[in-house]
Design an enzyme around this catalytic site. Sequence first.
Site, PDB file in Angstrom:
ATOM      1  N   ASP A  13      -0.958  -2.497   7.911  1.00 62.46           N
ATOM      2  CA  ASP A  13      -0.630  -1.158   7.491  1.00 62.46           C
ATOM      3  C   ASP A  13       0.609  -0.303   8.524  1.00 62.46           C
ATOM      4  OD1 ASP A  13      -2.986  -0.975   6.056  1.00 62.46           O
ATOM      5  OD2 ASP A  13      -4.134  -0.780   7.817  1.00 62.46           O
ATOM      6  N   GLY A  15       3.730  -0.777   7.181  1.00 60.22           N
ATOM      7  CA  GLY A  15       4.617   0.023   6.103  1.00 60.22           C
ATOM      8  C   GLY A  15       5.349  -0.986   5.661  1.00 60.22           C
ATOM      9  N   LYS A  16       5.010  -2.372   5.568  1.00 59.26           N
ATOM     10  CA  LYS A  16       5.491  -3.610   4.994  1.00 59.26           C
ATOM     11  C   LYS A  16       5.845  -3.180   3.506  1.00 59.26           C
ATOM     12  CE  LYS A  16       2.047  -6.066   5.986  1.00 59.26           C
ATOM     13  NZ  LYS A  16       1.264  -4.948   6.598  1.00 59.26           N
ATOM     14  N   GLY A  17       5.147  -2.819   2.728  1.00 59.07           N
ATOM     15  CA  GLY A  17       5.391  -2.491   1.451  1.00 59.07           C
ATOM     16  C   GLY A  17       6.782  -1.810   1.151  1.00 59.07           C
ATOM     17  N   GLY A  40      -3.455  -3.870   1.386  1.00 61.14           N
ATOM     18  CA  GLY A  40      -3.242  -2.724   0.662  1.00 61.14           C
ATOM     19  C   GLY A  40      -1.640  -2.184   0.714  1.00 61.14           C
ATOM     20  N   HIS A  41      -0.793  -2.147  -0.179  1.00 60.52           N
ATOM     21  CA  HIS A  41       0.698  -1.630   0.179  1.00 60.52           C
ATOM     22  C   HIS A  41       0.895  -0.398  -0.473  1.00 60.52           C
ATOM     23  CE1 HIS A  41       2.481  -5.895   1.262  1.00 60.52           C
ATOM     24  NE2 HIS A  41       1.654  -5.315   2.270  1.00 60.52           N
ATOM     25  N   GLN A 223      -1.108  -7.552   5.785  1.00 59.95           N
ATOM     26  CA  GLN A 223      -1.904  -7.301   7.048  1.00 59.95           C
ATOM     27  C   GLN A 223      -0.975  -7.528   8.178  1.00 59.95           C
ATOM     28  OE1 GLN A 223      -4.308 -10.532   6.205  1.00 59.95           O
ATOM     29  NE2 GLN A 223      -5.790  -9.312   5.261  1.00 59.95           N
ATOM     30  N   THR A 238      -8.668 -11.546  10.151  1.00 61.58           N
ATOM     31  CA  THR A 238      -8.713 -11.917   8.902  1.00 61.58           C
ATOM     32  C   THR A 238      -8.726 -13.276   8.951  1.00 61.58           C
ATOM     33  OG1 THR A 238      -8.114 -11.250   6.634  1.00 61.58           O
ATOM     34  CG2 THR A 238      -6.320 -12.011   8.133  1.00 61.58           C
ATOM     35  N   ARG A 311      -8.116   5.223   9.807  1.00 62.29           N
ATOM     36  CA  ARG A 311      -7.755   4.312  10.584  1.00 62.29           C
ATOM     37  C   ARG A 311      -7.884   4.465  11.925  1.00 62.29           C
ATOM     38  NH1 ARG A 311      -2.409   3.645   7.031  1.00 62.29           N
ATOM     39  NH2 ARG A 311      -3.478   2.286   5.245  1.00 62.29           N
TER      40      ARG A 311
END
Length: 434
Positions: A13, A15-17, A40-41, A223, A238, A311
Amino acid sequence: MPIVVVVGGQWGDEGKGRIVDLLARKAKVVARYSAGNNAGHTIVNERGEFKLHLVPAGIFYPEKTCVIGNGVAVDPEVLLDEIDSLQAKGIDTSRLVVSDRAQMIMPWHKAIDLLDEKSRGNAAIGTTGKGVGPCFADKVARRGIRIADLADPEDLMHQMKSAFEYNNRVITGVYGGEPLVFDDCFAKYRELGRRIRPFVGDSQAIVLDAHRRGEYVLLEGAQGSLLDLDHGTYPFVTSSVPSSSSSGAGLGVGIGPTDIQRVVGVFKSYCTRVGNGPFPTELFDDIADRLRDHGKEYGRGEYGTTTGRPRRIGWLDAVAARYSVRFNSLAAVALTRLDVLDQIKTIKICTSYALDGQVIDTLPPRTSVLERVKPVYEEHPGWMTPTTDVRNFDDLPPQAQAFIRRVETLLECPVDLISVGPSREQAIIVNPIF
Ligand code: IMP
Ligand code: MG
């Protein structure tokens, strides 16, 4: 031409997307290489806000090929739903290719994920419950079923039968769960196989051919590195390899390590973690609530994209981040969500850990030890002014510049990109990454 990898540097999370969406401009191929729909992005662009779990963030650009690599655990039902919802919003999905060698999440994987978490009680990992862990366990146990197996219903039935029988015995015998019904599972996957066929292809060839033609390829991580099966905070990790190591990005799309030119790590200006496991800089005070709920009214708060869970929040942990820089061979850092710190009076960075009267600057491998370390902080004065409209480094408030320079020193890696808001243009490009 370069193959560039974008990896999460923390616990996901980061902010890769958003960073992939920005960098995808120059790429011809954007490929996901790990995880499944546990990821999730969130991407905000002129078409609206999108939450993607499997489809690469490059899908919003016309003429780019988007690949779901062999290293991704694919739930075909989730993928088809995601494709449907993109199409409903007018996004062209005809350039999407899912690897014929990708493992599939089967109904028993989802059942076992939930049953296994329940059976662990207080020691639960806090998985997303999407069946990703059991799917990768079956892959390694050589019991997995791959996208290619959908092509022939008779072969599929044969493959599914033995996997089904084994897993049903686990569900009922080990966990005392309700048995699944084979005919229902088979009918469902036969139909999913029919629908997914137009999207199935040889993703490895697509990546390698683009690379040979001299086109840019972007490998999109999911991730974060501290959730890495080997290098993360095991066992609270994971079950795939989110990092850029050759068993991660390279393996997940089918290229060798020397084809990767550059790895960019995405880090938040603070830290978050969703799910259980050690988190040395975790905060439980009102600063945590402020950071979590920053921008909540615009859907930008720190709540899981996949599960909606709040989170956990903490200060930037430079010990963990530097570790991540090292084992990913990062050439550049993209620092995200700087603007979330705009109104924080005193910003802390953890520079080392105190453990039993000693100071250490590496991550101990054992959970029980990592849970006992105390972060050693240095304090930085906040800038108390909005940065959301800043587009040049030199226009940032001096305190923000000093904070970023200090992050570079502590992480031993240059900060080449800074994001100051969710939309594509809210970025400061210090050094072009491509
Ligand atoms: P799993 O991947 O569902 O098995 O969950 C294992 C751990 O990874 C849990 O702590 C999850 O919360 C975490 N996790 C999995 N995917 C993501 C992600 O995309 N972002 C953040 N955490 C994740
Ligand atoms: Mg996410």
